[in-house]
Motif scaffolding. Structure first.
Motif, mmCIF file in Angstrom:
data_model
loop_
_atom_site.group_PDB
_atom_site.id
_atom_site.type_symbol
_atom_site.label_atom_id
_atom_site.label_comp_id
_atom_site.label_asym_id
_atom_site.label_seq_id
_atom_site.Cartn_x
_atom_site.Cartn_y
_atom_site.Cartn_z
ATOM 1 N N ILE A 176 10.602 -10.822 38.990
ATOM 2 C CA ILE A 176 10.428 -12.266 38.769
ATOM 3 C C ILE A 176 10.513 -13.019 40.088
ATOM 4 C CG2 ILE A 176 11.451 -14.316 37.681
ATOM 5 C CD1 ILE A 176 12.697 -12.376 35.576
ATOM 6 N N ASN A 229 10.323 -16.943 40.927
ATOM 7 C CA ASN A 229 10.196 -18.324 40.459
ATOM 8 C C ASN A 229 10.140 -19.269 41.652
ATOM 9 O OD1 ASN A 229 10.229 -17.927 37.621
ATOM 10 N ND2 ASN A 229 12.424 -17.522 37.713
ATOM 11 N N SER A 239 14.931 -23.203 38.161
ATOM 12 C CA SER A 239 15.008 -22.043 37.271
ATOM 13 C C SER A 239 16.453 -21.738 36.908
ATOM 14 C CB SER A 239 14.387 -20.829 37.945
ATOM 15 O OG SER A 239 12.998 -20.930 37.853
ATOM 16 N N ALA A 286 18.003 -18.996 36.564
ATOM 17 C CA ALA A 286 18.671 -17.832 37.148
ATOM 18 C C ALA A 286 18.989 -17.949 38.631
ATOM 19 C CB ALA A 286 17.831 -16.588 36.907
ATOM 20 N N SER A 346 10.860 -22.561 32.569
ATOM 21 C CA SER A 346 10.771 -22.660 31.110
ATOM 22 C C SER A 346 12.158 -22.596 30.479
ATOM 23 C CB SER A 346 9.886 -21.537 30.568
ATOM 24 O OG SER A 346 10.329 -20.297 31.067
ATOM 25 N N ARG A 347 13.202 -22.852 31.305
ATOM 26 C CA ARG A 347 14.546 -22.830 30.718
ATOM 27 C C ARG A 347 14.637 -23.971 29.698
ATOM 28 N NH1 ARG A 347 17.134 -27.129 32.750
ATOM 29 N NH2 ARG A 347 16.101 -27.902 34.606
ATOM 30 N N ILE A 396 3.561 -17.833 28.335
ATOM 31 C CA ILE A 396 4.620 -17.978 27.332
ATOM 32 C C ILE A 396 4.114 -18.709 26.085
ATOM 33 C CG2 ILE A 396 6.491 -17.854 29.029
ATOM 34 C CD1 ILE A 396 6.820 -20.930 28.670
ATOM 35 N N CYS A 429 -0.430 -11.251 29.188
ATOM 36 C CA CYS A 429 0.764 -11.070 28.359
ATOM 37 C C CYS A 429 0.858 -12.248 27.400
ATOM 38 C CB CYS A 429 2.025 -10.984 29.225
ATOM 39 S SG CYS A 429 3.531 -10.893 28.218
ATOM 40 N N MET A 454 3.098 -14.110 24.759
ATOM 41 C CA MET A 454 4.519 -14.181 24.391
ATOM 42 C C MET A 454 4.737 -15.108 23.203
ATOM 43 S SD MET A 454 7.835 -15.398 26.555
ATOM 44 C CE MET A 454 7.833 -16.968 25.677
ATOM 45 N N PHE A 512 13.337 -17.798 23.647
ATOM 46 C CA PHE A 512 12.383 -18.903 23.502
ATOM 47 C C PHE A 512 12.342 -19.364 22.046
ATOM 48 C CE2 PHE A 512 11.090 -17.121 27.510
ATOM 49 C CZ PHE A 512 10.625 -18.207 28.238
ATOM 50 N N LEU A 568 6.240 -5.930 26.506
ATOM 51 C CA LEU A 568 6.921 -6.395 27.714
ATOM 52 C C LEU A 568 8.110 -7.213 27.224
ATOM 53 C CD1 LEU A 568 5.046 -8.148 30.673
ATOM 54 C CD2 LEU A 568 7.174 -9.093 29.775
ATOM 55 N N GLY A 621 11.783 -9.572 28.386
ATOM 56 C CA GLY A 621 12.531 -10.243 29.447
ATOM 57 C C GLY A 621 13.927 -10.602 28.965
ATOM 58 N N LYS A 624 19.612 -13.521 30.534
ATOM 59 C CA LYS A 624 19.426 -14.567 29.513
ATOM 60 C C LYS A 624 20.742 -14.922 28.827
ATOM 61 C CE LYS A 624 14.692 -15.022 29.421
ATOM 62 N NZ LYS A 624 13.484 -14.461 28.825
HETATM 63 N N1 HH2 Z 1 11.123 -15.623 30.485
HETATM 64 C C1 HH2 Z 1 11.065 -16.647 31.345
HETATM 65 C C2 HH2 Z 1 9.856 -17.038 31.929
HETATM 66 N N2 HH2 Z 1 8.715 -16.372 31.657
HETATM 67 N N3 HH2 Z 1 7.589 -14.627 30.536
HETATM 68 C C3 HH2 Z 1 7.619 -13.600 29.680
HETATM 69 N N4 HH2 Z 1 6.485 -12.920 29.406
HETATM 70 N N5 HH2 Z 1 8.781 -13.198 29.064
HETATM 71 C C4 HH2 Z 1 9.977 -13.828 29.286
HETATM 72 O O1 HH2 Z 1 11.001 -13.435 28.688
HETATM 73 C C5 HH2 Z 1 9.971 -14.942 30.196
HETATM 74 C C6 HH2 Z 1 8.737 -15.320 30.802
HETATM 75 C C7 HH2 Z 1 12.324 -17.392 31.662
HETATM 76 O O2 HH2 Z 1 13.036 -16.736 32.679
HETATM 77 P P1 HH2 Z 1 12.964 -17.147 34.229
HETATM 78 O O3 HH2 Z 1 11.572 -17.029 34.746
HETATM 79 O O4 HH2 Z 1 13.947 -16.349 34.990
HETATM 80 O O5 HH2 Z 1 13.485 -18.627 34.262
HETATM 81 P P2 HH2 Z 1 12.778 -20.033 34.421
HETATM 82 O O6 HH2 Z 1 11.758 -20.138 33.354
HETATM 83 O O7 HH2 Z 1 13.903 -21.016 34.284
HETATM 84 O O8 HH2 Z 1 12.134 -20.083 35.770
#
Ligand code: HH2
Length: 299
Positions: A20, A22, A27, A29, A62-63, A116, A137, A139, A190, A215, A217, A221
């Motif tokens: 990942i 970002n 974000s 994380a 996308s938090r 997503i 992908c 989701m 989500f 896939l 993630g 989380k």
């Molecule tokens: N989770 C996040 C973002 N994108 N895409 C897929 N396919 N699956 C996931 O579980 C997924 C995703 C959220 O995590 P992260 O990118 O670490 O955080 P943020 O959205 O806050 O940047």
């Protein structure tokens, strides 16, 4: 079983690690430590050295409760990073639900669109269908990131997520996206409470009935925080355990922050003889995707 993408057929005979990246100030994380393009690209290079099979680069958090970002701002964040990442020799994914961002990323040559919203934005499916070979992908998410954690309800979360993924797969195929380009993601966190996320892990094999690779993630989380009482930066052990549980139940791609640790965990997993490719989805003719064996290779 191969995942067809723009430049690579990714061999899913062994589980793959998607690192990942970002490029965001908010974000959940990392709290924005990699907001600049230079820092993000250095992070890409580090993840590749650590053994990432795929880089997933996103410019909008996308938090839960995250603010929307305009397409122009998202593009300004991700395009320089995507450009640099494309020279690193691994498949590059753009994490976006905006067709305009997808289009410019695909024009640059990115390999995968990670959406997503499962290509529900107007024009998104047709954009992917018009591309010769990019991977995608799809989701599951209930609602959108601003509202998704406001009391999500399901009668049977696994059946509902499975039905959604099945419907989105059929929609993409009907518009001309070939099945070997598609992987599916249950969307941990989500629009789901911990009980929903854990049901999706416990019964993950049921999602293989859609007959596309999974896939997942779980990395850092909040369900892992709820179970362990640990803050986001202290969830490595929990993330690894969830990742391996997901592989045990048939996942083939792990979307993670901690690439080196996940690669090590999978190495031991394989050495212990635990990794036998899941019986479903059925393998398809690899010559359609590429002749790659072992690591992903250019098609
Ligand atoms: N989770 C996040 C973002 N994108 N895409 C897929 N396919 N699956 C996931 O579980 C997924 C995703 C959220 O995590 P992260 O990118 O670490 O955080 P943020 O959205 O806050 O940047």
């Amino acid at each position: 079983m191969f995942w067809q993408t723009t430049r690579f057929g990714i061999d899913l005979a062994r589980p793959r690690v998607m690192g990942i990246v970002n490029v965001t100030p908010d974000s959940f994380a990392h709290g924005g430590a990699r907001c600049g393009a230079g820092a993000a690209l250095a992070h890409c290079e580090r993840l590749v050295k650590e053994g990432a099979d795929i880089l997933d680069i996103g410019g909008e958090s996308s938090r839960p409760g995250a603010a929307r970002v305009s397409a122009a701002d998202e593009l300004a964040r991700v395009l320089p990073v995507l450009r640099g990442a494309l020279a690193l020799g691994v498949p590059v994914s753009v994490d976006s639900c905006k067709p305009q961002v997808m289009r410019e990323a695909l024009d640059l040559g990115v390999d995968i669109v990670n959406d997503i919203q499962a290509l529900q934005a107007p024009g998104a499916i047709d954009l992917i269908a018009a591309h010769r070979s990019c991977g995608v992908c799809l989701m599951h998410m209930r609602g959108d990131p601003r509202t998704m954690q406001a009391a999500p309800q399901y009668v049977d979360v696994v059946a509902e997520v499975g039905a959604f993924l099945s419907e989105r797969t059929a929609a993409a195929i009907a518009r001309g996206v070939t099945p070997e380009r598609i992987v599916l993601d249950p969307g941990i966190g989500f629009g789901k409470r911990s009980e929903h996320n854990l049901a999706l892990l416990a019964r993950q094999r049921e999602l293989l009935a859609v007959d596309r690779p999974l896939l997942v993630g779980w990395s850092r989380k909040s369900t892992l925080g709820e179970l362990t009482g640990r803050a986001v930066q202290d969830r490595l052990a929990a993330s690894l355990a969830a990742a391996l549980a997901a592989v045990l139940r048939g996942a083939r791609i792990l979307r993670v922050h901690d690439v080196a640790a996940t690669v090590d965990a999978l190495r031991i997993w394989r050495a212990a003889g635990l990794d036998s490719p899941s019986p479903s989805p059925a393998s398809h003719n690899p010559t359609e995707a590429s002749a790659a064996l072992g690591n992903s290779r250019p098609t």
